[in-house]
Design a protein around this motif. Structure first.
Motif, short mmCIF file in Angstrom:
data_model
loop_
_atom_site.label_atom_id
_atom_site.label_comp_id
_atom_site.label_asym_id
_atom_site.label_seq_id
_atom_site.Cartn_x
_atom_site.Cartn_y
_atom_site.Cartn_z
N ASP A 32 0.84 -1.19 0.00
CA ASP A 32 0.00 0.00 0.00
C ASP A 32 0.88 1.24 0.00
OD1 ASP A 32 0.95 0.42 2.60
OD2 ASP A 32 -0.81 -0.46 3.55
N LYS A 33 0.26 2.39 0.21
CA LYS A 33 0.98 3.66 0.18
C LYS A 33 1.14 4.22 1.59
CE LYS A 33 -0.44 4.83 -4.53
NZ LYS A 33 -1.08 5.84 -5.42
N THR A 34 1.63 3.38 2.49
CA THR A 34 1.87 3.82 3.86
C THR A 34 2.81 5.02 3.89
OG1 THR A 34 1.48 1.64 4.83
CG2 THR A 34 2.87 3.15 6.08
N TYR A 35 3.87 4.97 3.14
CA TYR A 35 4.87 6.05 3.17
C TYR A 35 4.26 7.38 2.73
CZ TYR A 35 9.10 8.71 2.01
OH TYR A 35 10.07 9.67 1.91
N GLU A 36 3.54 7.36 1.62
CA GLU A 36 2.94 8.60 1.11
C GLU A 36 1.90 9.14 2.10
OE1 GLU A 36 4.66 6.35 -2.25
OE2 GLU A 36 3.39 5.82 -0.54
N ALA A 37 1.14 8.23 2.71
CA ALA A 37 0.15 8.66 3.71
C ALA A 37 0.84 9.31 4.90
CB ALA A 37 -0.69 7.47 4.16
N LEU A 38 1.94 8.74 5.34
CA LEU A 38 2.68 9.30 6.48
C LEU A 38 3.20 10.70 6.18
CD1 LEU A 38 4.75 6.23 7.74
CD2 LEU A 38 3.03 7.49 9.06
N LEU A 39 3.75 10.89 4.99
CA LEU A 39 4.28 12.20 4.62
C LEU A 39 3.22 13.29 4.73
CD1 LEU A 39 6.57 11.36 1.56
CD2 LEU A 39 7.28 11.83 3.91
N GLU A 40 2.02 12.95 4.35
CA GLU A 40 0.94 13.93 4.39
C GLU A 40 0.38 14.09 5.81
OE1 GLU A 40 -1.43 16.90 3.15
OE2 GLU A 40 0.10 15.88 1.94
N LEU A 41 0.10 12.98 6.47
CA LEU A 41 -0.56 13.03 7.77
C LEU A 41 0.31 13.65 8.86
CD1 LEU A 41 -2.18 9.48 7.70
CD2 LEU A 41 -3.44 11.64 7.75
N THR A 42 1.61 13.41 8.81
CA THR A 42 2.48 13.90 9.88
C THR A 42 2.70 15.40 9.84
OG1 THR A 42 4.43 13.31 8.54
CG2 THR A 42 3.68 11.70 10.17
N LYS A 43 2.22 16.07 8.79
CA LYS A 43 2.28 17.53 8.75
C LYS A 43 1.45 18.14 9.88
CE LYS A 43 2.90 17.73 3.72
NZ LYS A 43 2.25 18.13 2.42
N ARG A 44 0.54 17.35 10.43
CA ARG A 44 -0.34 17.85 11.50
C ARG A 44 0.37 17.88 12.85
NH1 ARG A 44 -5.09 13.75 11.38
NH2 ARG A 44 -5.98 15.20 12.91
N LEU A 45 1.53 17.25 12.95
CA LEU A 45 2.27 17.21 14.20
C LEU A 45 3.33 18.30 14.23
CD1 LEU A 45 2.76 13.34 14.29
CD2 LEU A 45 1.43 14.65 15.96
N LYS A 46 3.52 18.90 15.41
CA LYS A 46 4.51 19.99 15.53
C LYS A 46 5.92 19.48 15.23
CE LYS A 46 1.96 22.47 19.18
NZ LYS A 46 1.00 21.42 19.61
N ASN A 47 6.25 18.31 15.77
CA ASN A 47 7.61 17.77 15.65
C ASN A 47 7.55 16.32 15.20
OD1 ASN A 47 8.82 20.21 16.77
ND2 ASN A 47 7.98 19.52 18.74
N GLY A 48 7.06 16.11 14.00
CA GLY A 48 6.98 14.77 13.45
C GLY A 48 7.92 14.61 12.28
N ARG A 49 8.50 13.43 12.14
CA ARG A 49 9.34 13.16 10.97
C ARG A 49 9.21 11.70 10.57
NH1 ARG A 49 15.41 12.65 13.46
NH2 ARG A 49 14.83 12.76 15.67
N VAL A 50 9.47 11.47 9.30
CA VAL A 50 9.36 10.13 8.74
C VAL A 50 10.73 9.68 8.25
CG1 VAL A 50 8.23 8.67 7.02
CG2 VAL A 50 6.98 10.60 8.04
#
Length: 328
Positions: free
Chosen positions: A48-66
């Motif tokens: 699936d597109k777990t990586y692409e989903a993470l890149l978009e979703l983690t923008k909502r976190l102040k200090n998130g990185r993938v």
């Protein structure tokens, strides 16, 4: 993030969990603080597109990185990647298909800071479809600092080394300085077993907090526990590592009995579930089970099987060879 290091690092391994990752990240947004960091380790998802989903979703976190692996390494290796990248005073884990209740992470940090222990363990909520069930950490002494070694025994009862879930707790960075907290690279399953034994043998202090903010999904089709393939057999390596590391412990005679019982319980569980494996893997499971059981002396096996139940005792005896001295 400010120039100060974060107080908490949350490490989230992710592999083929696009279906669930939105819930996971949303729960972290509901726990977000300026001094928390969130490290997602994308373990080269294939379906699936777990990586692409993470890149978009983690923008909502102040200090998130993938962080993305170049190749799949398994859960143990993914957690180690997160540990290596973490900058927090405390570290905790969350599997990519699980979620947290609002405010849980702050309560976790408050607990470990208040008592200044090496680690804190918590209860959790098991989720199976619409069903919810609280699973208590098997230690009755709550919210007081304890010697971790005192929660390993007795041999024939469920104790904290039988509750190995890394995500049910928080861990002080000083454990890393003492050579603890990392997982054995490459373990595909039962990666928490040597890890939890090491913590309870070598850490100085811990407590069990009555927190129930981790929601653990059962029955996820992509979870390794639901997939009957050869990776499941890594539990043999995992328990062999536990036994090898116990060899130098001053209480090896006593603790080995507990580890052997753990080992027998898991072998029996896998043998009873062997229909989910293909024939070659099931045959390999049986052979590796026989090899492991035959490394135990008759006295060790007899002690491990006491009170285990007639079905499991007969099964293990039959696989080992010989039905002598059945102790159901």
């Amino acid at each position: 993030m400010t120039n100060r290091p974060p107080i908490l690092s949350v490490i989230v391994p992710c592999y083929n969990i696009e279906t669930y990752v939105s819930d996971t990240v949303t729960s972290l947004v509901n726990n977000d603080q300026d001094d928390f960091e969130f490290i997602f380790v994308e373990d080269r998802s294939t379906k699936d597109k777990t990586y692409e989903a993470l890149l978009e979703l983690t923008k909502r976190l102040k200090n998130g990185r993938v962080i993305r692996h170049e190749q799949n390494g398994g859960l143990a290796t993914a957690r180690n990647t997160g540990i290596d990248a973490a900058e927090g005073t405390y570290l905790t884990f969350l599997d990519g298909d699980d979620w947290l209740g609002p405010g849980y992470l702050q309560a976790l940090v408050d607990s470990v800071q208040r008592h200044d222990v090496d680690f804190v363990r918590t209860d959790h909520v098991q989720v199976n479809g619409m069903e919810r069930a609280v699973h208590r950490a098997p230690e009755g002494r709550r919210n007081i600092p304890l010697d971790p070694r005192t929660s390993i025994l007795p041999v024939d009862d469920t104790t904290m080394v039988d509750y190995p879930y890394a995500w049910a707790g928080v861990y002080h960075r000083r454990l890393l300085d003492k050579g603890m907290l990392r997982f054995h690279d490459g373990l595909k399953t039962a990666e928490d077993r040597p890890w939890i034994w090491d913590l309870h043998r070598r850490a100085d202090s811990y407590l069990v907090a009555s927190l129930r903010g981790v929601f653990y999904r059962r029955g996820v089709t992509t979870s390794l526990t639901q997939i009957g393939d050869v990776r499941q057999l890594d539990f043999f390596r995992s328990f062999d590592l536990v036994l090898a590391e116990l060899a130098s412990d001053p209480e090896v005679g006593l603790l080995r009995k507990k580890a052997l019982r753990n080992y027998c319980v898991v072998i029996a569980h896998q043998l009873l579930q062997r229909s989910r494996f293909d024939r070659p893997t099931a045959a390999k499971l049986r052979q590796m089970s026989a090899d492991a059981l035959n490394k135990m002396t008759e006295d060790e096996l007899q002690a491990a099987l006491i009170g285990m139940g007639e079905q499991r005792v007969h099964l293990l005896r039959r696989v080992r060879g010989g039905m002598k001295g059945i102790a159901a």
